[in-house]
Design a protein around this motif. Structure first.
Motif, PDB file in Angstrom:
ATOM      1  N   ARG A 283      43.742  85.865  61.215  1.00 54.92           N
ATOM      2  CA  ARG A 283      45.207  85.823  61.191  1.00 54.92           C
ATOM      3  C   ARG A 283      45.732  86.517  59.929  1.00 54.92           C
ATOM      4  NH1 ARG A 283      46.864  80.762  60.186  1.00 54.92           N
ATOM      5  NH2 ARG A 283      44.745  80.138  59.761  1.00 54.92           N
ATOM      6  N   LEU A 284      46.836  87.204  60.076  1.00 55.54           N
ATOM      7  CA  LEU A 284      47.543  87.780  58.933  1.00 55.54           C
ATOM      8  C   LEU A 284      48.344  86.656  58.288  1.00 55.54           C
ATOM      9  CD1 LEU A 284      48.506  90.297  57.308  1.00 55.54           C
ATOM     10  CD2 LEU A 284      50.386  90.454  58.954  1.00 55.54           C
TER      11      LEU A 284
ATOM     12  N   GLN B 198      44.615  87.801  54.554  1.00 55.68           N
ATOM     13  CA  GLN B 198      44.134  87.392  55.866  1.00 55.68           C
ATOM     14  C   GLN B 198      43.360  86.094  55.774  1.00 55.68           C
ATOM     15  OE1 GLN B 198      43.023  91.911  57.231  1.00 55.68           O
ATOM     16  NE2 GLN B 198      41.415  90.505  57.064  1.00 55.68           N
TER      17      GLN B 198
ATOM     18  N   LEU C 175      47.642  93.447  62.857  1.00 54.95           N
ATOM     19  CA  LEU C 175      47.094  92.100  62.644  1.00 54.95           C
ATOM     20  C   LEU C 175      48.090  91.034  63.062  1.00 54.95           C
ATOM     21  CD1 LEU C 175      45.128  92.274  59.293  1.00 54.95           C
ATOM     22  CD2 LEU C 175      44.240  91.645  61.527  1.00 54.95           C
TER      23      LEU C 175
ATOM     24  N   GLY D 108      46.436  88.947  65.823  1.00 56.75           N
ATOM     25  CA  GLY D 108      45.813  87.892  65.031  1.00 56.75           C
ATOM     26  C   GLY D 108      45.935  86.490  65.581  1.00 56.75           C
TER      27      GLY D 108
ATOM     28  N   CYS E 228      41.127  82.717  51.260  1.00 52.20           N
ATOM     29  CA  CYS E 228      41.699  83.796  52.057  1.00 52.20           C
ATOM     30  C   CYS E 228      41.039  85.092  51.601  1.00 52.20           C
ATOM     31  CB  CYS E 228      43.217  83.859  51.889  1.00 52.20           C
ATOM     32  SG  CYS E 228      43.805  84.030  50.197  1.00 52.20           S
TER      33      CYS E 228
END
Length: 194
Positions: A102-103, A117, A91, A95, A62
């Motif tokens: 994506r958050l 993220q 986000l 996202g 991540c």
């Protein structure tokens, strides 16, 4: 390697299984799950890091964005908190598009703010152009056909990115699609012109 996130740490590199930084003593497992592996970049308001989420099976990669306010006065901290919340909310809102990270998480710890993220593996458009040269006419058409629908989606969510540049577009390794990153300068709640 485990990387220390303490901005004042003089030697942030540690062994992979270290619990605390050998240089400054800071805890290395952020929120008891994220192990930072290396620094990715630094800007005016913070830094980004590659990390592994050790709480999930397979410890997937991540990206952790650490917002580092320049001062700790209440007004500066509130402004930083507002910027942080805005980026997290944005986000969270955009996202779910396949070309936006994506958050995964966001939180505040020790007067610093963290966004976690999805990690996008690949090269930035800036690196790509530096390596291969400018796009041909067909390359520009392909670029626009890929980026414009993504921007249309983001704008339909009442968000303006405000920092679209080659360094903020990553060509994802797995499918060669462009992904827009760095929503720190966004403007949301766009009001139509009356």
């Amino acid at each position: 390697m485990s990387y220390c996130l303490n901005p004042a740490c003089s030697n942030p590199e540690n062994s992979i299984h270290a619990e605390r930084c050998h240089s400054c003593g800071s805890k290395l497992l952020l929120r008891d799950r994220y192990r930072v592996i290396q620094a990715l970049g630094q800007g005016g308001f913070g830094a980004t890091f590659l990390a592994k989420d050790e709480a999930l099976p397979g410890s997937p990669y991540c990206v952790i964005k650490q917002l580092r306010p320049a001062a700790t006065s209440p007004s500066v901290m509130q402004m930083a908190r507002d910027l942080f919340e805005r980026e997290a909310n944005t986000l969270g809102k955009v996202g779910n598009h396949p070309q936006v990270p994506r958050l995964l998480d966001y939180f505040e710890a020790n007067n610093e703010f963290y966004l976690v993220q999805e990690y996008i593996s690949g090269c930035t458009l800036q690196q790509e152009v530096k390596r291969s040269g400018p796009f041909s006419e067909a390359g520009v058409k392909q670029f626009l056909s890929e980026v414009l629908p993504m921007l249309q989606y983001i704008h339909s969510q009442q968000v303006i990115h405000r920092d679209i540049k080659p360094a903020n577009l990553i060509r994802r390794s797995q499918d060669r699609k462009l992904v827009l990153i760095d929503f720190g300068a966004v403007k949301d709640q766009v009001n139509p012109v009356e």
